[in-house]
Design a protein around this motif. Structure first.
Motif, PDB file in Angstrom:
ATOM      1  N   UNK A 196      13.203  -6.829  -6.182  1.00 31.28           N
ATOM      2  CA  UNK A 196      12.953  -5.804  -5.170  1.00 31.28           C
ATOM      3  C   UNK A 196      11.490  -5.366  -5.211  1.00 31.28           C
ATOM      4  N   UNK A 197      10.979  -5.092  -4.011  1.00 35.06           N
ATOM      5  CA  UNK A 197       9.667  -4.493  -3.843  1.00 35.06           C
ATOM      6  C   UNK A 197       9.870  -3.137  -3.173  1.00 35.06           C
ATOM      7  N   UNK A 198       8.795  -2.415  -2.967  1.00 35.91           N
ATOM      8  CA  UNK A 198       8.916  -1.075  -2.393  1.00 35.91           C
ATOM      9  C   UNK A 198       8.091  -0.940  -1.124  1.00 35.91           C
ATOM     10  N   UNK A 199       8.665  -0.279  -0.152  1.00 34.07           N
ATOM     11  CA  UNK A 199       7.929   0.176   1.029  1.00 34.07           C
ATOM     12  C   UNK A 199       8.411   1.591   1.300  1.00 34.07           C
ATOM     13  N   UNK A 200       7.606   2.580   0.927  1.00 34.83           N
ATOM     14  CA  UNK A 200       8.030   3.972   0.956  1.00 34.83           C
ATOM     15  C   UNK A 200       9.360   4.101   0.203  1.00 34.83           C
ATOM     16  N   UNK A 201      10.364   4.727   0.802  1.00 31.36           N
ATOM     17  CA  UNK A 201      11.639   4.920   0.103  1.00 31.36           C
ATOM     18  C   UNK A 201      12.549   3.696   0.185  1.00 31.36           C
ATOM     19  N   UNK A 202      12.141   2.673   0.883  1.00 38.97           N
ATOM     20  CA  UNK A 202      12.996   1.506   1.099  1.00 38.97           C
ATOM     21  C   UNK A 202      12.779   0.460   0.019  1.00 38.97           C
ATOM     22  N   UNK A 203      13.860  -0.200  -0.373  1.00 38.95           N
ATOM     23  CA  UNK A 203      13.784  -1.353  -1.256  1.00 38.95           C
ATOM     24  C   UNK A 203      13.626  -2.597  -0.380  1.00 38.95           C
TER      25      UNK A 203
ATOM     26  N   UNK B  85       3.197  -0.327  15.448  1.00 37.43           N
ATOM     27  CA  UNK B  85       4.534  -0.281  16.031  1.00 37.43           C
ATOM     28  C   UNK B  85       5.622  -0.485  14.980  1.00 37.43           C
ATOM     29  N   UNK B  86       5.487  -1.512  14.128  1.00 35.31           N
ATOM     30  CA  UNK B  86       6.565  -1.715  13.158  1.00 35.31           C
ATOM     31  C   UNK B  86       6.546  -0.648  12.068  1.00 35.31           C
ATOM     32  N   UNK B  87       5.370  -0.098  11.766  1.00 33.28           N
ATOM     33  CA  UNK B  87       5.343   1.011  10.816  1.00 33.28           C
ATOM     34  C   UNK B  87       6.038   2.237  11.393  1.00 33.28           C
ATOM     35  N   UNK B  88       5.851   2.485  12.691  1.00 32.82           N
ATOM     36  CA  UNK B  88       6.529   3.613  13.334  1.00 32.82           C
ATOM     37  C   UNK B  88       8.043   3.402  13.325  1.00 32.82           C
ATOM     38  N   UNK B  89       8.484   2.171  13.550  1.00 39.23           N
ATOM     39  CA  UNK B  89       9.919   1.902  13.503  1.00 39.23           C
ATOM     40  C   UNK B  89      10.506   2.207  12.131  1.00 39.23           C
ATOM     41  N   UNK B  90       9.825   1.755  11.068  1.00 38.50           N
ATOM     42  CA  UNK B  90      10.332   2.023   9.719  1.00 38.50           C
ATOM     43  C   UNK B  90      10.289   3.510   9.394  1.00 38.50           C
ATOM     44  N   UNK B  91       9.257   4.202   9.868  1.00 36.10           N
ATOM     45  CA  UNK B  91       9.170   5.643   9.640  1.00 36.10           C
ATOM     46  C   UNK B  91      10.356   6.365  10.270  1.00 36.10           C
ATOM     47  N   UNK B  92      10.796   5.905  11.430  1.00 31.88           N
ATOM     48  CA  UNK B  92      11.942   6.529  12.108  1.00 31.88           C
ATOM     49  C   UNK B  92      13.254   6.098  11.468  1.00 31.88           C
TER      50      UNK B  92
ATOM     51  N   UNK C 117       0.824  -1.201   0.000  1.00 33.48           N
ATOM     52  CA  UNK C 117       0.000   0.000   0.000  1.00 33.48           C
ATOM     53  C   UNK C 117       0.857   1.249   0.000  1.00 33.48           C
ATOM     54  N   UNK C 118       2.118   1.114   0.377  1.00 34.22           N
ATOM     55  CA  UNK C 118       3.003   2.267   0.451  1.00 34.22           C
ATOM     56  C   UNK C 118       4.035   2.270  -0.665  1.00 34.22           C
ATOM     57  N   UNK C 119       3.822   1.461  -1.726  1.00 31.34           N
ATOM     58  CA  UNK C 119       4.819   1.335  -2.780  1.00 31.34           C
ATOM     59  C   UNK C 119       5.091   2.685  -3.432  1.00 31.34           C
ATOM     60  N   UNK C 120       6.377   3.003  -3.560  1.00 33.13           N
ATOM     61  CA  UNK C 120       6.844   4.184  -4.289  1.00 33.13           C
ATOM     62  C   UNK C 120       6.473   5.512  -3.647  1.00 33.13           C
ATOM     63  N   UNK C 121       5.957   5.508  -2.444  1.00 34.54           N
ATOM     64  CA  UNK C 121       5.660   6.751  -1.742  1.00 34.54           C
ATOM     65  C   UNK C 121       6.841   7.127  -0.847  1.00 34.54           C
ATOM     66  N   UNK C 122       7.156   8.410  -0.725  1.00 35.17           N
ATOM     67  CA  UNK C 122       8.226   8.803   0.191  1.00 35.17           C
ATOM     68  C   UNK C 122       7.769   8.725   1.641  1.00 35.17           C
TER      69      UNK C 122
END
Length: 325
Positions: free
Chosen positions: A284-291, A246-253, A125-130
């Motif tokens: 590779x897949x995308x989660x925000x800016x992360x590969x 919780x894990x989304x907050x960790x990745x955001x940080x 759901x967050x693919x390619x989003x910053x």
């Protein structure tokens, strides 16, 4: 006895009609497309005299609005009412049942192309989003992670997990990592120590990290759920959703360059997909800016040593992309 028909007020009917014509022209210029009249006979007369050029047939209107059977017209020199903005219409001259003018451009139909700046989503759901907002400095990241760890330690969202756990396992490692290793959930050793991947599977993960020329202290290690499920069973979907915040907050940080999903649970939770590890690995897949790279969980590799070669190929894909190989 024939009922007397109402007449136009005023001592001079001709002058009154001329005034009505001027009023009609003025109202047309400001956007009013009709005029109220005393009766049907007068309505027809006005419609004939002031018909819009090119409009040969009267337009039926709702009876409740007391609208004429045809739209009054302006002289040819006047602009049609449709050319005027809807906001120009005076409220007092418009009945409650009047219909608003059609918008200049129709809205996009449902199912059409997405608006500019929004990418079509695939696995995630967050693919390619910053990531939202600017990245934090290392000390601010550490402080926020510590605050979230305290919140997790007091969490009772999952009645079963919160009662059977010894310690919550939030995560540990470099707060400015290039790589985050994302597992499933704590095992027995992790539940006792409060640290992720310290049992036999954790020892293998440490070797995998070392093969990538990193130390454990260089990366960040965390799990999808923060409490050990009973008998090391897979976490239930509701338990994953309870921990998603919780894990989304960790990745955001943390905002890592790469996320390595270890096994099916973490891959499906992060990418929000039902595909298998075999279908997800090798790209590779995308989660925000992360590969995001998907590979086998170390515990699976302990049970199936032949899969270690495939897991190493996955890690090599990441290393080549990162310019480390």
């Amino acid at each position: 006895m024939e009922q007397e028909k109402p007449t136009i007020d005023g001592p001079d009917p001709a002058a009154t009609l001329a005034q009505a014509a001027g009023l009609a022209e003025h109202l047309q210029r400001i956007g009013v497309q009709w005029l109220p009249t005393p009766d049907a006979e007068s309505t027809q007369a006005l419609a004939t005299q002031f018909r819009v050029a090119g409009q040969d047939t009267p337009q039926p209107q709702p009876e409740a609005a007391s609208r004429p059977t045809s739209a009054p017209a302006t002289p040819v020199t006047a602009q049609p009412a449709a050319a005027q903005p809807a906001a120009a219409q005076p409220a007092a001259a418009q009945p409650a049942a009047a219909q608003p003018a059609a918008p200049a451009t129709a809205p996009s139909p449902p199912g059409g192309s997405p608006a500019p700046g929004f990418a079509l989503q695939s696995d995630s759901a967050a693919a390619n989003e910053p990531y939202a907002g600017p990245p934090l400095a290392a000390d601010a990241r550490a402080a926020q992670l510590a605050a979230f760890a305290e919140t997790v330690a007091a969490c009772t969202r999952c009645e079963i997990l919160s009662k059977c756990r010894t310690k919550t396992v939030f995560g540990e490692g470099n707060v400015t990592p290039r790589i985050v290793f994302f597992g499933e959930g704590p095992g027995r050793e992790e539940d006792l120590s409060g640290r992720p991947f310290v049992g036999k599977a954790g020892q293998l993960l440490t070797k995998m990290i070392g093969a990538c020329k990193f130390a454990r202290e260089d990366v960040y290690i965390m799990n999808t759920v923060k409490c050990r499920p009973p008998n090391n069973r897979n976490p239930e979907p509701t338990e994953i959703e309870n921990c998603r915040e919780y894990f989304q907050a960790q990745f955001q940080i943390l905002r890592p360059e790469y996320i390595v999903c270890l096994g099916l649970v973490s891959a499906q939770a992060l990418l929000q997909t039902k595909l298998s590890v075999g279908r997800l690995r090798g790209k590779f897949h995308s989660y925000f800016d992360s590969k995001v790279l998907v590979t086998y969980h170390p515990s699976y590799l302990l049970r199936n040593p032949a899969a270690k070669k495939a897991a190493w190929e996955d890690l090599q894909l990441m290393l080549r992309d990162a310019g480390l190989m």
